[in-house]
Design a protein around this motif. Structure first.
Motif, short mmCIF file in Angstrom:
data_model
loop_
_atom_site.label_atom_id
_atom_site.label_comp_id
_atom_site.label_asym_id
_atom_site.label_seq_id
_atom_site.Cartn_x
_atom_site.Cartn_y
_atom_site.Cartn_z
N ARG A 140 0.76 -1.35 0.22
CA ARG A 140 -0.19 -0.07 0.13
C ARG A 140 0.88 1.27 0.02
NH1 ARG A 140 -5.44 -1.26 1.39
NH2 ARG A 140 -5.47 -3.81 1.42
N LEU A 141 0.29 2.52 -0.48
CA LEU A 141 0.80 3.94 -0.44
C LEU A 141 0.31 4.39 0.76
CD1 LEU A 141 1.08 4.19 -4.12
CD2 LEU A 141 2.69 3.29 -2.89
N TYR A 142 1.04 5.08 1.28
CA TYR A 142 0.58 5.95 2.56
C TYR A 142 1.08 7.19 2.57
CZ TYR A 142 -0.87 1.37 4.70
OH TYR A 142 -1.30 0.37 4.93
N ALA A 143 0.14 8.28 3.22
CA ALA A 143 0.53 9.73 3.82
C ALA A 143 0.69 9.35 5.23
CB ALA A 143 -0.45 10.63 3.49
N ARG A 144 1.81 9.55 5.66
CA ARG A 144 2.19 9.56 7.22
C ARG A 144 2.22 10.98 7.77
NH1 ARG A 144 4.45 4.63 4.86
NH2 ARG A 144 3.80 2.98 6.28
N SER A 146 5.07 12.71 5.32
CA SER A 146 5.68 11.66 4.62
C SER A 146 4.89 10.99 3.56
CB SER A 146 6.55 10.60 5.22
OG SER A 146 7.15 9.87 4.25
N CYS A 147 5.03 10.92 2.22
CA CYS A 147 4.10 10.66 1.25
C CYS A 147 4.76 9.50 0.28
CB CYS A 147 3.29 11.40 0.44
SG CYS A 147 2.29 12.91 1.45
N ASP A 148 4.12 8.35 0.03
CA ASP A 148 4.77 7.25 -0.88
C ASP A 148 4.65 7.85 -2.15
OD1 ASP A 148 5.82 5.83 1.04
OD2 ASP A 148 3.83 4.77 1.32
N PHE A 149 5.31 9.15 -2.70
CA PHE A 149 5.31 9.45 -4.09
C PHE A 149 6.80 9.43 -4.49
CE2 PHE A 149 1.80 12.37 -2.58
CZ PHE A 149 0.80 11.57 -2.77
N PHE A 150 6.93 10.08 -5.93
CA PHE A 150 8.24 10.27 -6.24
C PHE A 150 8.47 11.63 -6.25
CE2 PHE A 150 6.26 11.73 -10.03
CZ PHE A 150 6.95 12.57 -10.81
N ALA A 151 7.59 12.71 -6.02
CA ALA A 151 7.58 13.83 -6.10
C ALA A 151 6.22 14.55 -5.33
CB ALA A 151 7.84 14.64 -7.06
N VAL A 152 6.42 15.79 -4.84
CA VAL A 152 5.24 16.30 -4.26
C VAL A 152 5.17 17.80 -5.00
CG1 VAL A 152 4.36 17.77 -2.26
CG2 VAL A 152 5.53 15.40 -1.85
N PRO A 153 4.05 17.95 -5.66
CA PRO A 153 3.81 18.97 -6.43
C PRO A 153 3.65 20.23 -5.52
CG PRO A 153 1.82 17.65 -6.65
CD PRO A 153 2.95 16.99 -5.76
N SER A 194 6.69 15.92 2.20
CA SER A 194 7.99 15.36 1.41
C SER A 194 7.36 13.95 0.71
CB SER A 194 9.25 15.30 2.43
OG SER A 194 8.79 14.09 3.33
N ALA A 195 8.29 13.59 -0.46
CA ALA A 195 7.86 12.34 -1.03
C ALA A 195 8.95 11.32 -0.28
CB ALA A 195 7.95 12.52 -2.50
N PHE A 249 -8.04 13.52 -4.92
CA PHE A 249 -7.98 12.35 -3.96
C PHE A 249 -6.84 12.46 -2.92
CE2 PHE A 249 -5.97 8.24 -3.60
CZ PHE A 249 -6.78 7.66 -2.64
N LEU A 250 -5.84 12.61 -3.50
CA LEU A 250 -4.32 12.48 -2.93
C LEU A 250 -4.62 13.85 -1.71
CD1 LEU A 250 -1.71 11.68 -5.47
CD2 LEU A 250 -2.70 10.37 -3.78
N ALA A 251 -4.83 14.96 -2.19
CA ALA A 251 -5.08 16.33 -1.17
C ALA A 251 -6.01 15.59 -0.35
CB ALA A 251 -5.62 17.32 -2.04
N ASP A 252 -7.25 15.21 -0.51
CA ASP A 252 -8.21 14.91 0.65
C ASP A 252 -7.64 13.95 1.72
OD1 ASP A 252 -10.11 16.28 -0.77
OD2 ASP A 252 -11.19 14.57 -1.57
N ARG A 253 -7.01 13.09 1.06
CA ARG A 253 -6.22 11.92 2.09
C ARG A 253 -5.12 12.50 2.91
NH1 ARG A 253 -7.92 6.63 0.87
NH2 ARG A 253 -10.17 6.78 0.15
N ILE A 254 -4.41 13.43 2.41
CA ILE A 254 -3.25 14.00 3.30
C ILE A 254 -3.79 14.98 4.16
CG2 ILE A 254 -1.15 15.57 3.12
CD1 ILE A 254 -0.79 14.51 0.13
N VAL A 255 -4.83 15.66 3.76
CA VAL A 255 -5.66 16.62 4.94
C VAL A 255 -6.09 15.73 6.03
CG1 VAL A 255 -7.48 18.04 5.22
CG2 VAL A 255 -6.18 18.37 3.26
N GLU A 256 -6.55 14.44 5.67
CA GLU A 256 -7.10 13.70 6.60
C GLU A 256 -6.30 13.17 7.61
OE1 GLU A 256 -9.36 9.09 6.80
OE2 GLU A 256 -9.36 10.24 4.97
N ALA A 257 -4.86 12.65 6.87
CA ALA A 257 -4.06 12.33 7.85
C ALA A 257 -3.39 13.32 8.79
CB ALA A 257 -2.76 12.08 6.90
N VAL A 258 -3.27 14.57 8.32
CA VAL A 258 -2.87 15.70 9.14
C VAL A 258 -3.78 15.75 10.15
CG1 VAL A 258 -2.26 18.14 9.17
CG2 VAL A 258 -1.46 16.67 7.30
#
Length: 797
Positions: free
Chosen positions: A124-128, A144-151, A181-182, A215-224
């Motif tokens: 799985r990929l996660y935002a922590r 910390s996000c499981d991406f290659f880069a953060v835009p 960060s990625a 989708f990714l923005a929603d999930r990162i906001v949820e994690a924070v």
């Protein structure tokens, strides 16, 4: 078939460039006489190419928007924040993680056109997210996000929503107190960045998907938000910090010759690592095995920063969070792997989290913050899933050894968070090395298209390699543009990669958590660039670099490395002094700048008044196999003959042979809308049951108390085929789970097993959806075993 003039022109120009680079590679510009050149370019008309090139170059501003349209502008509106006097009276910290695994049918990001289309996931990929606040309420959020880069657009969206959301909770968290960060896995998604260039060239297929970004923005906001809630509702925490070095068998430098170009290369190696008695390849393959092991001082093994820092958060007897700071490219898997994966670092973190869940009330959240890793890779061998497991075990062993030692208490006397935004083309003053500022225009060099060591593209052999230089100009030193010619008047780099296709705001952060200092950068610093930064700030053992943070602007080479014009220097977009400018900004933010250095011109944002941000992500996805198919399940393609077709390079046994007889189970899910599509992975749970007596119980991974499920390394979960086109059947999603324990574990697997597929309810509980028929592991059947049947349809035994 009718060919469009635009396509014909592009083909001719690319072919001209290919033969130009071939000729340049073989003969050198000075030796490319008319005869040689005429033979090499006999397949197209030189006069036409020259005239077309001149015409194209003169119309660059117009044609750029035709060839690389900026797309629909992503706007993050301005907003105001209100000061709130939240005083917790003691240090607080919280942690949370959220599954961010996208649906199947999105390209992987980071390998460029050589990447793959994802059919599912192996991990799985996660935002922590980690939230810290001192006794006065000053906050810091690290994600910390499981991406290659953060835009940058994602950072701005998350910052705005988090800041406003937490005000309702009574906490002021300005954007400058948030660092996203990625991890830099290249098996995360692509096509969600907010700059044209990375959506166009960073993945197998070009295009920007706004659904994925949201989708990714929603999930990162949820994690924070969950991390903030965790920190606020709980009691006082204890922070402890540990330092060590990972074993020499884990990391290596993939650009040793380039590293040696630094004037202080030997000094850097001496500062990082002791001289080694042995400098020979062990598991390495390809170029990494064949080149530069006899270079002076053994830069292969010594030009790496093996320092590892662990920041542990405990509350009472519970381990709340663990932050890992280390510099490495987590790119073990081959670029052709058609699935998402957090690679070996993510697998290590998942193991730590799973083990903690077996002995405490809540699982620990473990996050990875990548450092100066531009030229550092793991010591890879097969680059398959067994190799991922091997390197994850090595890293996990290093972490566990360090955790057994007592840590130093980190007293959170205060938290500091400062940031700045550097903008290309602006001058911030002068220094001994020249003007403090970045060029107006970015430039990718020729070697950038050839790829790095052991990840070369086909263009490397056509001439896009290290050592190609040009007359210095445009603030870019002697770099030759990736699509520019030295033999013909072809200048296509700025045409196909115009200024607006790259980030125009480059963020730098400085933060303090008590004695721990952090600096974040929007790119990939080389080992030597990292040493430059540490020397400038005065590394006292409590200073960590967080790369790939808040925006992505590719590599950050030193001035000496830049002029070698290898892959790393070619990918340093903002000229030979980019590292110096970034470091100047970091020093100014730290407050350690000497009196002679003016920091007055450094832009500092108003933390309570945040202006509008606008981003150009490029056009929506184009054609896949000649058809207008959007990213997502429809892009998975037709059904393969077997579920493991195309996986022969990543599913291999201990001898290196492809393993085609792993147990597998298929089932069908129904998806009604995008919301369900993007939430499907987080709501799915697959595990293996083992028969004990008359009961079926969850199996545990070998020699652990951890349940063998798809949160760990033993599963590959793939979409079997694109959904059918029927009115009802188009909602069908056919999935297959492949059990990897027979090739990843060394234990005997002689029992009776079953697959179980469960789904998560809204209250967090699990309910069974599918149960397979019983099976035994047999890797040498007399005939190919069929997919294991569903118990609901009746079993033969």
């Amino acid at each position: 078939m009718k060919l469009k003039p635009k396509i014909v022109g592009q083909v001719i120009l690319v072919e001209a460039l290919v033969w130009d680079q071939r000729c340049n590679k073989r003969y050198g510009v000075s030796k490319a006489d008319a005869t040689t050149f005429a033979i090499g370019t006999s397949r197209f008309c030189l006069i036409f190419v020259a005239m077309a090139s001149i015409a194209l170059t003169s119309c660059t501003p117009i044609l750029s928007r035709v060839l690389q349209p900026p797309g629909r502008t992503i706007v993050v509106p301005e907003y105001q924040l209100t000061p709130i006097n939240w005083v917790p009276r003691h240090a607080v910290a919280g942690a949370a993680k959220v599954d961010i695994t996208p649906p199947a049918g999105f390209p992987t990001g980071g390998h460029g056109p050589a990447g793959a289309m994802s059919r599912g996931y192996s991990s799985r990929l996660y935002a922590r997210a980690f939230f810290f606040a001192d006794s006065a309420g000053s906050p810091l959020v690290l994600v910390s996000c499981d991406f290659f880069a953060v835009p940058g657009g994602l950072t701005a969206m998350v910052g705005r929503r988090v800041s406003q959301k937490e005000l309702e909770r009574g906490v002021l968290i300005p954007p400058e107190a948030i660092i996203i960060s990625a991890t830099h896995t290249h098996q995360g998604p692509g096509n969600f960045l907010t700059s044209v260039s990375y959506n166009q060239f960073g993945s197998k297929y070009p295009g920007f998907d706004e659904r994925l970004l949201n989708f990714l923005a929603d999930r990162i906001v949820e994690a924070v938000d969950s991390a903030v809630a965790d920190g606020m509702r709980a009691g006082e925490v204890k922070l402890s910090i540990r330092h060590s070095t990972v074993t020499a068998g884990l990391l290596m430098n993939r650009s040793p010759a380039t590293f040696l170009s630094n004037w202080n290369a030997q000094r850097i190696m001496d500062a990082l690592n002791r001289p080694t008695a042995s400098c020979v390849p062990t598991v390495e393959t390809g170029e990494a095995r064949e080149k530069n092991w006899d270079a002076r001082g053994c830069p292969r093994l010594r030009a790496v920063d093996r320092n590892m820092t662990l920041l542990e958060i405990t509350r009472g007897t519970d381990q709340v969070g663990l932050l890992l700071f280390l510099a490495v490219h987590p790119t073990v898997l081959l670029n052709s792997a058609p699935f998402f994966s957090s690679d070996f670092v993510g697998q290590t973190l998942a193991q730590i989290e799973s083990e903690s869940a077996t002995h405490q009330s809540r699982p620990q959240v473990a996050g990875f913050f990548n450092g100066a890793e531009g030229d550092v890779v793991p010591r890879r061998s097969g680059r398959d899933l067994r190799d991922v497991e091997r390197l994850a075990d090595t890293l996990l062993t290093n972490i566990k050894i360090l955790l057994e030692k007592p840590g130093d208490d980190l007293r959170v006397t205060r938290i500091v968070a400062r940031s700045t935004m550097l903008r290309p083309g602006r001058s911030y003053g002068s220094a001994s090395w020249g003007r403090i500022g970045l060029p107006s225009s970015p430039l990718m060099g020729a070697a950038g298209l050839g790829g790095p060591e052991n990840d070369r593209t086909v263009l490397y052999e056509f001439g896009w390699h290290e050592g190609i230089s040009e007359v210095p100009g445009e603030g870019q030193g002697g770099k030759l543009g990736a699509l520019d010619s030295q033999l013909l008047p072809i200048r296509l780099t700025h045409l196909l990669a115009p200024d607006y296709a790259f980030p125009r705001d480059l963020p730098i952060h400085y933060a303090e958590i008590g004695a721990l200092k952090l600096v974040s950068m929007p790119g990939e610093l080389s080992t030597a660039s990292g040493r430059m930064l540490r020397d400038a700030l005065g590394d006292d053992g409590r200073f960590e670099i967080i790369g790939l943070a808040d925006e992505y602007t590719s590599y950050v080479a030193t001035p000496d490395e830049y002029e070698v014009h290898d892959y790393m220097g070619a990918s340093t977009l903002w000229g030979p002094n980019e590292a110096r400018v970034f470091i100047w900004a970091a020093v100014c933010l730290s407050g350690r700048a000497p009196v002679a250095t003016s920091c007055a011109a450094l832009p500092r944002p108003n933390p309570l008044s945040i202006g509008e941000r606008r981003f150009s992500p490029g056009k929506t996805p184009g054609k896949i196999r000649g058809q207008d198919i959007p990213f997502g399940p429809k892009a998975v393609g037709e059904r393969l003959n077997e579920a493991d077709d195309g996986l022969q390079d990543v599913l291999r046994d201990s001898t290196g042979a492809a393993e085609r007889n792993l147990p597998r189970f298929e089932w069908v899910e129904r998806i009604r809308n995008d919301r369900e599509e993007f939430g499907a992975a987080a709501g799915r749970y697959v595990r293996v049951l083992v028969r004990e007596g008359n009961a079926w119980v969850p199996r545990h991974r070998a020699n652990t108390r951890v349940i063998d499920d798809d949160l760990g390394p033993n599963f590959l979960t793939l979409m079997r085929e694109a959904p059918p086109d029927g009115k009802t059947s188009r909602e069908e999603r056919r999935w297959v789970a492949i059990w990897l324990a027979p090739i990843l574990e060394r234990s005997s697997l002689g029992g009776n097993y079953r697959f179980e597929v469960m789904s998560k309810r809204r209250d967090g509980s699990m309910v069974r959806q599918f149960l397979s028929c019983p099976f035994v592991v047999n890797l040498t059947p007399t005939q190919r075993a069929p997919t294991i049947g569903d118990d609901a349809n009746g079993c033969s035994h």
